[in-house]
Design a protein around this motif. Structure first.
Motif, short mmCIF file in Angstrom:
data_model
loop_
_atom_site.label_atom_id
_atom_site.label_comp_id
_atom_site.label_asym_id
_atom_site.label_seq_id
_atom_site.Cartn_x
_atom_site.Cartn_y
_atom_site.Cartn_z
N GLU A 8 0.82 -1.20 0.00
CA GLU A 8 0.00 0.00 0.00
C GLU A 8 0.86 1.25 0.00
OE1 GLU A 8 -3.61 -2.10 2.53
OE2 GLU A 8 -2.46 -0.52 3.52
N TYR A 10 0.83 5.06 1.43
CA TYR A 10 0.21 5.96 2.41
C TYR A 10 0.48 7.40 1.99
CZ TYR A 10 -0.25 1.95 5.58
OH TYR A 10 -0.57 0.75 6.16
N GLU A 16 -4.28 12.43 3.78
CA GLU A 16 -4.85 11.38 4.63
C GLU A 16 -6.08 11.92 5.37
OE1 GLU A 16 -3.27 9.06 8.48
OE2 GLU A 16 -2.32 8.40 6.61
N ARG A 41 -5.60 2.30 7.41
CA ARG A 41 -5.18 3.68 7.16
C ARG A 41 -5.55 4.00 5.72
NH1 ARG A 41 1.12 4.97 8.16
NH2 ARG A 41 0.61 7.00 7.28
N HIS A 43 -5.24 4.56 2.02
CA HIS A 43 -4.13 4.05 1.19
C HIS A 43 -4.58 3.77 -0.23
CE1 HIS A 43 -6.31 0.50 2.69
NE2 HIS A 43 -6.01 -0.01 1.51
N CYS A 129 -8.53 4.34 -3.83
CA CYS A 129 -8.40 4.51 -2.39
C CYS A 129 -9.77 4.23 -1.80
CB CYS A 129 -7.95 5.94 -2.09
SG CYS A 129 -8.00 6.33 -0.33
N SER A 162 4.19 0.50 2.09
CA SER A 162 4.11 -0.42 3.22
C SER A 162 3.65 -1.80 2.79
CB SER A 162 3.10 0.11 4.25
OG SER A 162 3.58 1.30 4.81
N GLU A 171 0.88 -3.58 10.07
CA GLU A 171 1.93 -3.10 9.19
C GLU A 171 3.19 -3.91 9.46
OE1 GLU A 171 3.93 1.08 9.06
OE2 GLU A 171 1.78 1.31 8.58
N SER A 174 7.44 -0.63 6.52
CA SER A 174 7.07 0.63 5.92
C SER A 174 8.32 1.44 5.62
CB SER A 174 6.16 1.40 6.88
OG SER A 174 5.63 2.52 6.20
#
Length: 185
Positions: A8, A10, A16, A41, A43, A129, A162, A171, A174
């Protein structure tokens, strides 16, 4: 329950937050809360698989991520995937830099013997996303309307790549894009 793995991208904090705003509006209206509940999160998913050699994939991400500067992103559309999960997403403008990075990642994974599934191959991949999953069919139109109020496009940067394990979300690795690692002496 079997594990799944995803690669992914970020975003920078401002972008975000724009995506989280969409998640929160949909949650407040009780249209979709799943992404918040699983502690995901915001992504962009570049790759997804149930079978992965984590060490190999981490190595690929370290090499490719260190060579890539942060990627400009502009979420300019709202879409739905043709599967039966009633998914809604923000679609980034498919810029040359994003498509090229995805293609390089797929090539690097293939060289390491990581199988890239059909829907994540460069000629089939739909950059997206997620903003909602399992939206009740009767509320899809309402969800689209809510998302339209977001005043698209929203722009920013993909800052991190990540490797994420699913259910639960964890995770594994990352890397901030463009971070050059020195080999340990």
């Amino acid at each position: 329950m079997s594990q799944s793995y995803a690669v992914e991208l970020y975003f920078d904090p401002a972008l975000e937050n724009q995506v989280l705003k969409a998640w929160n509006v949909l949650a407040r209206r009780q249209i979709s809360t799943q992404l918040i509940e699983i502690e995901s999160r915001p992504h962009l998913t570049l790759f997804w698989s149930d079978f992965v050699d984590v060490a190999k994939l981490e190595n690929v991400l370290r090499v490719i991520g260190s060579k890539q500067e942060p990627l400009p992103l502009s979420f300019s559309s709202i879409g739905s995937l043709p599967n039966d999960n009633n998914v809604l997403f923000l679609g980034p403008t498919p810029s040359a830099s994003l498509l090229q990075f995805h293609s390089q990642l797929c090539d690097a994974m293939k060289k390491e013997g990581v199988e890239v599934g059909e829907e994540y191959r460069p000629d089939k991949w739909i950059p997206h996303c997620l903003v909602a999953q399992e939206v009740p069919k009767a509320r899809m139109a309402e969800a689209f309307t809510v998302l339209r109020d977001l005043k698209l496009p929203v722009s920013g940067y993909a800052m991190e790549i990540s490797l994420v394990e699913y259910q639960p979300v964890r995770e594994l690795f990352s890397l901030t894009l463009g971070t050059h690692y020195l080999s340990e002496a």
